[in-house]
Design a protein around this motif. Structure first.
Motif, mmCIF file in Angstrom:
data_model
loop_
_atom_site.group_PDB
_atom_site.id
_atom_site.type_symbol
_atom_site.label_atom_id
_atom_site.label_comp_id
_atom_site.label_asym_id
_atom_site.label_seq_id
_atom_site.Cartn_x
_atom_site.Cartn_y
_atom_site.Cartn_z
ATOM 1 N N TYR A 6 -46.295 63.566 131.056
ATOM 2 C CA TYR A 6 -47.271 64.090 130.401
ATOM 3 C C TYR A 6 -47.759 64.098 129.886
ATOM 4 N N ILE A 7 -49.212 64.843 130.007
ATOM 5 C CA ILE A 7 -51.120 64.130 129.966
ATOM 6 C C ILE A 7 -51.118 65.641 128.929
ATOM 7 N N ASN A 8 -51.789 65.166 128.707
ATOM 8 C CA ASN A 8 -52.726 66.190 127.463
ATOM 9 C C ASN A 8 -53.963 65.476 126.964
ATOM 10 N N MET A 9 -55.513 66.621 127.253
ATOM 11 C CA MET A 9 -56.326 66.279 126.933
ATOM 12 C C MET A 9 -57.235 64.279 127.338
ATOM 13 N N GLY A 10 -56.160 64.570 127.835
ATOM 14 C CA GLY A 10 -56.676 62.802 128.734
ATOM 15 C C GLY A 10 -55.371 61.192 128.071
ATOM 16 N N LYS A 11 -54.548 61.977 126.760
ATOM 17 C CA LYS A 11 -53.524 61.386 126.324
ATOM 18 C C LYS A 11 -52.318 61.191 126.907
ATOM 19 N N SER A 12 -51.597 60.789 127.678
ATOM 20 C CA SER A 12 -50.689 60.524 127.989
ATOM 21 C C SER A 12 -49.202 59.660 127.645
ATOM 22 N N ILE A 13 -47.854 60.141 127.316
ATOM 23 C CA ILE A 13 -47.362 59.758 127.289
ATOM 24 C C ILE A 13 -45.990 59.180 128.527
ATOM 25 N N SER A 14 -45.336 58.788 128.004
ATOM 26 C CA SER A 14 -44.153 58.668 129.220
ATOM 27 C C SER A 14 -43.227 58.678 129.023
ATOM 28 N N TYR A 15 -42.213 58.969 129.775
ATOM 29 C CA TYR A 15 -40.537 59.375 130.027
ATOM 30 C C TYR A 15 -40.365 58.848 128.598
ATOM 31 N N LEU A 45 -54.265 70.406 116.811
ATOM 32 C CA LEU A 45 -54.414 69.926 118.638
ATOM 33 C C LEU A 45 -55.155 68.708 118.374
ATOM 34 N N GLY A 46 -55.435 67.312 117.561
ATOM 35 C CA GLY A 46 -55.780 65.910 117.716
ATOM 36 C C GLY A 46 -54.253 64.936 116.846
ATOM 37 N N GLU A 47 -53.871 65.892 116.636
ATOM 38 C CA GLU A 47 -52.611 64.531 116.266
ATOM 39 C C GLU A 47 -52.002 64.418 116.887
ATOM 40 N N MET A 48 -51.600 63.917 118.543
ATOM 41 C CA MET A 48 -51.006 63.163 118.876
ATOM 42 C C MET A 48 -51.780 62.715 120.153
ATOM 43 N N LEU A 49 -53.017 62.813 119.866
ATOM 44 C CA LEU A 49 -54.266 61.723 120.555
ATOM 45 C C LEU A 49 -54.804 60.285 120.429
ATOM 46 N N GLY A 50 -54.412 60.560 119.189
ATOM 47 C CA GLY A 50 -55.033 58.749 118.974
ATOM 48 C C GLY A 50 -56.351 58.869 118.465
ATOM 49 N N PHE A 51 -56.412 57.033 117.406
ATOM 50 C CA PHE A 51 -57.675 57.479 117.395
ATOM 51 C C PHE A 51 -58.656 56.644 117.991
ATOM 52 N N PRO A 52 -60.174 56.757 117.946
ATOM 53 C CA PRO A 52 -60.169 58.165 117.294
ATOM 54 C C PRO A 52 -60.796 59.467 118.033
ATOM 55 N N LYS A 53 -59.692 59.430 119.003
ATOM 56 C CA LYS A 53 -60.148 60.567 119.746
ATOM 57 C C LYS A 53 -59.856 61.578 119.204
ATOM 58 N N GLY A 54 -58.470 61.770 118.443
ATOM 59 C CA GLY A 54 -57.606 63.242 117.582
ATOM 60 C C GLY A 54 -58.232 63.537 116.160
ATOM 61 N N ALA A 55 -58.824 62.140 115.787
ATOM 62 C CA ALA A 55 -59.502 63.758 115.036
ATOM 63 C C ALA A 55 -61.097 63.411 115.278
ATOM 64 N N ILE A 56 -61.469 63.561 115.559
ATOM 65 C CA ILE A 56 -62.774 63.986 116.514
ATOM 66 C C ILE A 56 -62.689 65.428 116.618
ATOM 67 N N VAL A 57 -61.573 65.152 117.412
ATOM 68 C CA VAL A 57 -61.293 66.693 117.850
ATOM 69 C C VAL A 57 -60.656 67.731 116.906
ATOM 70 N N ASP A 58 -59.579 67.162 115.704
ATOM 71 C CA ASP A 58 -59.896 67.990 115.324
ATOM 72 C C ASP A 58 -61.290 68.535 113.974
ATOM 73 N N PHE A 59 -62.088 67.228 114.352
ATOM 74 C CA PHE A 59 -63.077 68.162 113.088
ATOM 75 C C PHE A 59 -63.986 68.890 114.310
ATOM 76 N N VAL A 60 -63.788 68.819 114.760
ATOM 77 C CA VAL A 60 -64.728 69.988 115.599
ATOM 78 C C VAL A 60 -64.104 70.906 115.971
ATOM 79 N N VAL A 61 -62.772 71.325 116.415
ATOM 80 C CA VAL A 61 -61.588 72.536 116.241
ATOM 81 C C VAL A 61 -62.108 73.358 114.952
ATOM 82 N N ARG A 62 -62.055 72.061 113.186
ATOM 83 C CA ARG A 62 -61.425 73.390 112.274
ATOM 84 C C ARG A 62 -63.276 73.128 111.389
ATOM 85 N N HIS A 63 -64.308 72.762 112.561
ATOM 86 C CA HIS A 63 -65.612 72.564 110.958
ATOM 87 C C HIS A 63 -67.101 72.590 112.097
ATOM 88 N N VAL A 64 -66.434 72.299 113.660
ATOM 89 C CA VAL A 64 -67.859 72.840 113.935
ATOM 90 C C VAL A 64 -67.114 74.257 115.003
#
Length: 561
Positions: free
Chosen positions: A42-51, A152-171
């Motif tokens: 699976y790939i979501n927002m640029g983050k991938s996970i393998s089988y 939304l950002g929880e599985m995207l890794g740092f720092p991308k996940g933190a940035i996504v969550d900040f934008v979604v919550r506060h911006v």
């Protein structure tokens, strides 16, 4: 009836499938992760996970449910998320733990959510924080005792996940304030689950995999019981259909329809899991410019969707500039594919837009068009392997070939019935075990089926069922309303939209007040687009409102306009 459609099957597609190849969806999963290991699942927002990562993470989730929540076998776990990486992790985790998935539309209102949680008896829920405020209002009256919250950002890794969550919550301020005492974070669940060993559970075809909710003539959502056997059967049918045209371990499929919808769940998530495909999850397909930018990043080979999605892509100028050299298959379902969209799709992409048909109760595929067609053919296709079709009149008698009648279906993909609703189940089936679809069809001499009408009054908005009684019940609860009737009218974007005819009790009642009341109590796609006030509504001699007369009038008026 005789399976005349077999003569039209493409080369390589069998008449029957082997449902016993897999004991359960967990068996399918375990073989898949072992075979495809390091391939991207699976790939979501640029983050991938393998089988292999999906294997580890879903095992942790399952172990947490088993050892810390101590849920009994068969317990229901609700999932209320859009397309994010957390969904397949949690979904496969629930199944591997020996439990039942209850898929929930994240856009549900509190009323709709409360009904589904209470009806299913869900003991736990995984929910995106954007929708936790809805759950907050429901919890005091729901059986849920454990709430797992994710972002939304929880599985995207740092720092991308933190940035996504900040934008979604506060911006963008997409997370309304919520308070759910005792909730646990998704990441915490995975960390705690890693401390335990997953206890393998022996599952068979008769074990319940999903409670997939759908409406009914009463307007009350019912849980279609879909067993491991039902879903295994349907993904085997779908795989048999596409096998001559796909390569194992080499496909990339675009998943824009939500995985909580049965079409996307079986067709994208499970069928393509079997062949080791990479699944690109689109969280917000309504953002068409953003969607097209995501498409540009991947050499995708397959895409599924509804007519409105394909139409929106075609109307984005950047879509025609994409590199489509790897693209093979586009499959439309959930609603009728319009000819003008299919023709434009072929012109822009060079590929046919194939139409399929199914129901929640059939896991979902019933018919699919052959993937070797040169042009769009206006039909919903041929019955898939191991499927029996009967077209019957109102007296239950099979009609002659070429005559219209109700489509009735029997096969391994057909539900055993509705959750805790024996009377509804009995009404849904014929005496000889065929599911009544409520759709009126005609079959031609080659076995192709054309959908001509709906026996039910159901309205189809962008592939989602809207049942008039539910809309009418909500509007009738407004103190200013005396009578109401809801019908579907044609719409270029959504296929159909809801129109309501209202008789006022309060002369001061306005269209805006009706719409506002609906928005408080109905998911967005169920809210009427048109409200017309009448002095009275047409009725039968026993007082039943003639919805069909109103619909015909509304359709005629819309066509004239």
């Amino acid at each position: 009836m005789d399976k005349i459609w077999l003569q039209s099957y493409p080369p390589g597609v069998p008449a029957e499938i082997d449902q016993n190849e897999f004991r359960s969806l967990v068996d399918l999963f375990e073989r898949g992760v072992q075979r495809y290991g390091e391939r991207t699942a699976y790939i979501n927002m640029g983050k991938s996970i393998s089988y292999a990562e999906l294997d580890r993470l879903s095992a942790r989730f399952a172990a947490w449910l088993q050892h810390e929540l101590k849920l009994p076998r068969g317990a229901r776990v609700a999932l209320m998320m859009p397309n994010v990486l957390q969904y397949p992790i949690a979904m496969f985790g629930v199944l591997r733990g020996g439990y039942t998935v209850v898929n929930v539309n994240p856009l549900y209102t509190a009323r709709e959510l409360e009904h589904q949680l209470r009806d299913s008896g869900a003991e736990a829920i995984v929910i995106l924080e954007n929708f936790a405020h809805t759950l907050e209002h429901v919890l005091p009256r729901a059986p849920v005792r454990t709430v797992i919250v994710t972002s939304l950002g929880e599985m995207l890794g740092f720092p991308k996940g933190a940035i996504v969550d900040f934008v979604v919550r506060h911006v963008k301020k997409m997370v309304p304030a919520w308070r759910v005492p005792g909730y646990v974070r998704f990441a915490t669940v995975l960390a705690r689950g890693a401390r335990h060993e997953l206890a393998p559970v022996e599952l068979g075809h008769d074990d319940v995999a999903y409670l997939q909710y759908t409406g009914g003539t009463t307007g009350t959502a019912k849980g279609a019981v879909l067993t491991h056997g039902n879903i295994v059967g349907n993904l085997q049918q779908a795989h048999a259909w596409i096998k001559p045209y796909v390569e194992e371990g080499a496909e990339t499929i675009i998943t824009a329809l939500p995985l909580y919808h049965i079409f996307s769940l079986t067709a994208n998530c499970l069928t393509f899991f079997k062949i080791g495909a990479t699944n690109v999850l689109i969280t917000n397909p309504r953002d068409i410019p953003g969607f097209v930018k995501e498409l540009a990043k991947y050499p995708f080979t397959v895409i599924t969707g509804v007519n409105t999605l394909f139409n929106a892509l075609l109307n984005n100028p950047d879509f025609a500039r994409l590199d489509l050299s790897h693209f093979k298959i586009a499959l439309g379902g959930g609603m009728a594919v319009q000819q003008v969209v299919a023709e434009k799709w072929k012109k822009v992409t060079g590929k046919v837009l194939f139409e399929a048909y199914g129901l929640t109760e059939t896991s979902p595929a019933v018919t699919i068009n052959p993937l070797d067609l040169a042009e769009f053919n206006h039909s919903i296709g041929l019955p898939v392997p191991s499927t029996d079709i009967s077209i019957r009149d109102d007296n239950g008698k099979e009609v002659a070939l070429g005559q219209r009648g109700e489509l009735c279906v029997r096969g391994p993909q057909v539900t055993k019935g509705y959750w805790n609703r024996p009377e509804d189940t009995a009404r849904a089936f014929t005496a000889d075990g065929f599911l009544r679809t409520g759709d009126i069809v005609v079959m031609d001499p080659q076995g192709f089926i054309r959908l001509v009408d709906r026996k039910k009054d159901m309205i189809l908005v962008s592939g989602f069922n809207v049942y008039p009684n539910e809309v009418e019940d909500v509007i009738a609860s407004h103190p200013g309303v005396l009578e109401v009737a809801a019908v579907g009218v044609p719409d270029e974007r959504s296929g159909e939209v809801v129109k309501v005819f209202v008789v006022k009790k309060d002369p001061a009642l306005t269209v805006e007040a009706v719409i506002a009341h609906c928005r408080e109590n109905l998911t967005g796609y169920k809210v009427p687009h048109h409200v017309e006030f009448r002095k009275e509504l047409p009725k039968t001699n026993v007082g039943k409102i003639l919805r069909r007369a109103l619909r015909d009038e509304a359709v005629h008026s819309a066509q004239g306009a």
